[in-house]
Design an enzyme around this catalytic site. Structure first.
Site, PDB file in Angstrom:
ATOM      1  N   GLY A  50       0.682  -1.127   0.151  1.00 46.76           N
ATOM      2  CA  GLY A  50      -0.141   0.082  -0.035  1.00 46.76           C
ATOM      3  C   GLY A  50       0.732   1.238   0.164  1.00 46.76           C
ATOM      4  N   CYS A  51       0.240   2.225   0.573  1.00 46.11           N
ATOM      5  CA  CYS A  51       1.082   3.644   0.719  1.00 46.11           C
ATOM      6  C   CYS A  51       2.401   3.282   1.239  1.00 46.11           C
ATOM      7  CB  CYS A  51       0.396   4.604   1.406  1.00 46.11           C
ATOM      8  SG  CYS A  51       1.204   6.420   1.566  1.00 46.11           S
ATOM      9  N   PHE A  52       3.489   3.835   0.822  1.00 40.28           N
ATOM     10  CA  PHE A  52       4.974   3.619   1.161  1.00 40.28           C
ATOM     11  C   PHE A  52       5.083   4.228   2.390  1.00 40.28           C
ATOM     12  CE2 PHE A  52       6.275   5.833  -2.977  1.00 40.28           C
ATOM     13  CZ  PHE A  52       5.739   7.043  -2.578  1.00 40.28           C
ATOM     14  N   TRP A  53       4.501   5.440   2.612  1.00 40.91           N
ATOM     15  CA  TRP A  53       4.877   6.019   3.980  1.00 40.91           C
ATOM     16  C   TRP A  53       4.843   5.202   5.160  1.00 40.91           C
ATOM     17  CZ3 TRP A  53       0.668  10.486   2.781  1.00 40.91           C
ATOM     18  CH2 TRP A  53       1.177  11.347   1.880  1.00 40.91           C
ATOM     19  N   GLU A  94       3.990   1.153  -5.365  1.00 40.35           N
ATOM     20  CA  GLU A  94       4.527   1.841  -4.217  1.00 40.35           C
ATOM     21  C   GLU A  94       5.294   0.812  -3.660  1.00 40.35           C
ATOM     22  OE1 GLU A  94       2.755   5.024  -1.849  1.00 40.35           O
ATOM     23  OE2 GLU A  94       1.819   5.909  -3.903  1.00 40.35           O
TER      24      GLU A  94
END
Length: 223
Positions: A50-53, A94
């Site tokens: 998912g979102c890499f953050w 991502e």
């Protein structure tokens, strides 16, 4: 969700120890690995969750990890840009590139962390509020040994029956990693009050500390 994560960690921890040995513990009936390690013995792993953050934040607080870089994998160099990737259709996911010391944390332990607190392995082309193939959950092995461990690990997740829905995790061939733009690197560290971070990613890092205290490190490692 917390119960599912706890069950996943417990079941897969047992599986990891008994059936997915590190290279120091056995061969796991796999081809001899071609190691990709630097002179210090560190190795590289690439994961999509998912979102890499948030995934970057989790592994930055994992003991034995010395570097985490957010980036893109699966598409072309021309489309390895956030605006293009976030629009979908580029083939990129991502991802994070994790550099780690296998003497401190094994590859299967990184997988255990990823699927216990980082990503839901049953979600197809989405994670949390994010939708699209760019947010798929995937393992990208960079050695034959990693591929053998990843293949066995996904099979174990399917057999474990911890999750009600089918496992959607894919294992993708490594092509090329493209680092994301600088403002994405260390995003959680730089933006702790960002609403997305507070709602979706800070709880993941908190769960890491609670569920994996022996693998927790407070120092945020720069990628």
């Amino acid at each position: 969700m917390k119960l599912k994560a706890a069950l996943a960690a417990g079941v897969l921890a047992l599986v990891a120890v008994t059936a997915v040995p590190s290279s120091a513990e056995g061969t796991f009936n796999a081809p001899v690995a071609t190691r990709q390690a630097d002179e210090s013995g560190r190795q590289t792993a690439i994961f999509a969750g998912g979102c890499f953050w948030g995934i970057e934040g989790i592994f930055s607080h994992t003991r034995g990890v010395t570097s985490v870089v957010s980036g893109y994998h699966g598409g072309s160099e021309e489309t390895a840009r956030y605006r293009a990737v976030s629009a979908g259709g580029t083939g990129h996911a991502e991802v994070v590139r994790v550099t780690y010391d296998p003497a401190v944390v094994r590859y299967d332990q990184l997988l255990q962390i990823l699927f216990s607190v980082g990503a839901d392995p049953t979600q197809l082309n989405r994670q949390g509020p994010d939708r699209g193939t760019q947010y798929r959950n995937a393992i990208i092995p960079v050695t034959q040994e990693q591929r053998a461990v990843a293949t066995a690990y996904v099979a174990q997740m399917r057999r474990s029956r911890v999750w009600d829905d089918p496992i959607a995790t894919t294992i993708e061939p490594y092509v090329r990693f493209y680092p994301a733009e600088e403002y994405h690197q260390d995003f959680m560290l730089k933006n702790p009050d960002n609403p997305y971070i507070v709602r979706w990613d800070a709880p993941k890092v908190a769960a890491l500390r609670t569920m994996f205290p022996r693998l927790w490190q407070s120092t945020f490692r720069r990628g």
